[in-house]
Design an enzyme around this catalytic site. Structure first.
Site, PDB file in Angstrom:
ATOM      1  N   HIS A 152       1.196  -0.544  -9.385  1.00 49.12           N
ATOM      2  CA  HIS A 152      -0.004  -0.448  -8.565  1.00 49.12           C
ATOM      3  C   HIS A 152      -0.832   0.737  -9.037  1.00 49.12           C
ATOM      4  O   HIS A 152      -0.441   1.471  -9.942  1.00 49.12           O
ATOM      5  CB  HIS A 152       0.342  -0.289  -7.079  1.00 49.12           C
ATOM      6  N   HIS A 201       2.115  -2.485  -1.748  1.00 46.45           N
ATOM      7  CA  HIS A 201       0.724  -2.379  -2.190  1.00 46.45           C
ATOM      8  C   HIS A 201       0.625  -2.735  -3.670  1.00 46.45           C
ATOM      9  O   HIS A 201       1.494  -2.401  -4.467  1.00 46.45           O
ATOM     10  CB  HIS A 201       0.119  -1.003  -1.920  1.00 46.45           C
ATOM     11  N   HIS A 216      -3.688   7.876  -9.367  1.00 46.49           N
ATOM     12  CA  HIS A 216      -2.549   7.640 -10.249  1.00 46.49           C
ATOM     13  C   HIS A 216      -2.377   6.165 -10.570  1.00 46.49           C
ATOM     14  O   HIS A 216      -2.817   5.287  -9.832  1.00 46.49           O
ATOM     15  CB  HIS A 216      -1.246   8.178  -9.637  1.00 46.49           C
ATOM     16  N   HIS A 248       8.367   8.608   0.170  1.00 44.65           N
ATOM     17  CA  HIS A 248       7.211   8.466   1.045  1.00 44.65           C
ATOM     18  C   HIS A 248       7.635   7.882   2.391  1.00 44.65           C
ATOM     19  O   HIS A 248       8.544   7.053   2.460  1.00 44.65           O
ATOM     20  CB  HIS A 248       6.193   7.497   0.452  1.00 44.65           C
ATOM     21  N   TYR A 257       5.757  12.089  -8.961  1.00 43.78           N
ATOM     22  CA  TYR A 257       4.418  12.113  -9.546  1.00 43.78           C
ATOM     23  C   TYR A 257       4.373  13.190 -10.625  1.00 43.78           C
ATOM     24  O   TYR A 257       4.892  14.294 -10.429  1.00 43.78           O
ATOM     25  CB  TYR A 257       3.360  12.440  -8.498  1.00 43.78           C
ATOM     26  N   GLU A 267       2.937   7.800 -11.667  1.00 46.60           N
ATOM     27  CA  GLU A 267       4.045   7.791 -10.721  1.00 46.60           C
ATOM     28  C   GLU A 267       5.167   6.918 -11.261  1.00 46.60           C
ATOM     29  O   GLU A 267       4.928   5.852 -11.832  1.00 46.60           O
ATOM     30  CB  GLU A 267       3.587   7.227  -9.373  1.00 46.60           C
TER      31      GLU A 267
END
Length: 309
Positions: A152, A201, A216, A248, A257, A267
């Site tokens: 993503h 996502h 990112h 997260h 990251y 990431e």
């Protein structure tokens, strides 16, 4: 799956093409698949079948040129182009072959200022495994960090609400999670996590005053242990780390990251849950977001919020 299928490619601006190619090939562990007459370098993750997912272009400043998503077929491409125009955005057709081994692309500029494109055709070069009785991994699966795919991207820019309308109402994405702004500002949506699949996502947007910024690109790792191994490789190669290893709250993803040699953030990502289009959107309030970003510490890392390319 129909309509928009998945993230297909991103073109990054890098300051030194040879240094960047070495980094993404030898440290990250991507597979170089070609170079074109413009001097661009094409790479893919080992378990991707299409010819490329990352294109590097030398420039005098870092950042992202465009992000592309693959759609089901040519009929879908034509229909979505009509739908995007009806939404009020101008589109441009780029000819087949303008990117190596890639068919016609329909490009338009998002309300956040990013160039976004969709396409239906890209040559399949495989993942190094046979299609009959394959083993579970290929030789390239242990070179460098060895992500399995481009997962993503997170993009920063103004007017993310208009992006949401475009992605949900026109492109068929669903809003998986969102972040609200502070109460004194009326709690507008300042972060959107959108999926065209059953991932947490496929693309995300955060409200930011400057248009067209990259936060990112994310590369999928198969397990949390492989994220930690990627962290070891970063340390061995003195790759500057921004955040992590951590988890997260948003998406429940496990993450590190870091920055490539040009200052583009990337990431290494694993985990997360599997939402479906009928799943309810998860909301993070502004005061709850520190745990959304870094769940163990509950910390808003300043660099994460302010450094973009």
């Amino acid at each position: 799956m129909t309509g928009v299928l998945r993230p297909g490619h991103a073109q990054l601006r890098v300051l030194n093409i040879d240094e960047a190619a070495r980094f993404y090939r030898d440290v990250m562990g991507l597979v170089e698949t070609g170079r074109d007459a413009q001097g661009r370098v094409y790479l893919k993750c080992w378990d991707e079948h299409d010819h490329n997912s990352l294109i590097l272009r030398e420039a005098d400043h870092a950042g992202i040129d465009f992000i592309g998503f693959k759609v089901l077929n040519e009929a879908t491409l034509d229909q979505l182009e009509r739908d995007v125009r009806a939404f009020g955005l101008e589109t441009e057709r780029l000819p087949a072959g303008e990117l190596l081994e890639t068919g016609e692309r329909v490009r338009f500029r998002l309300p956040t200022g990013h160039l976004f494109e969709i396409y239906a055709q890209k040559a399949q070069v495989g993942n190094g495994l046979p299609n009959v009785n394959p083993p579970p991994w290929a030789p390239d699966a242990d070179r460098g960090m060895a992500p399995t795919r481009l997962d993503h991207c997170l993009l920063y820019g103004p007017n993310v609400t208009a992006n949401k309308k475009l992605f949900v109402d026109v492109l068929g994405f669903h809003l998986v999670e969102r972040i609200l702004g502070p109460a004194e500002a009326g709690e507008p949506e300042i972060g959107l996590f959108l999926s065209c699949s059953h991932k947490t996502h496929d693309i995300a947007f955060v409200e930011y005053p400057e248009p067209g910024k990259l936060h990112h690109l994310s590369f999928r790792m198969p397990t949390w242990e492989r994220v930690l191994r990627a962290g070891d490789i970063m340390g061995m190669n003195k790759v500057p780390i921004d955040i992590g290893p951590t988890r997260h709250g948003v998406t429940r993803g496990e993450t590190i990251y870091a920055w490539d040699p040009s200052g583009n953030r990337f990431e290494t990502f694993a985990g997360g849950y599997e939402p479906y289009p009928d799943s309810r959107t998860i909301t993070w309030t502004f005061d709850g977001f520190p745990h959304g970003l870094d769940f163990p510490q509950g910390k808003l890392h300043e660099s994460f919020l302010t450094v973009v390319t």
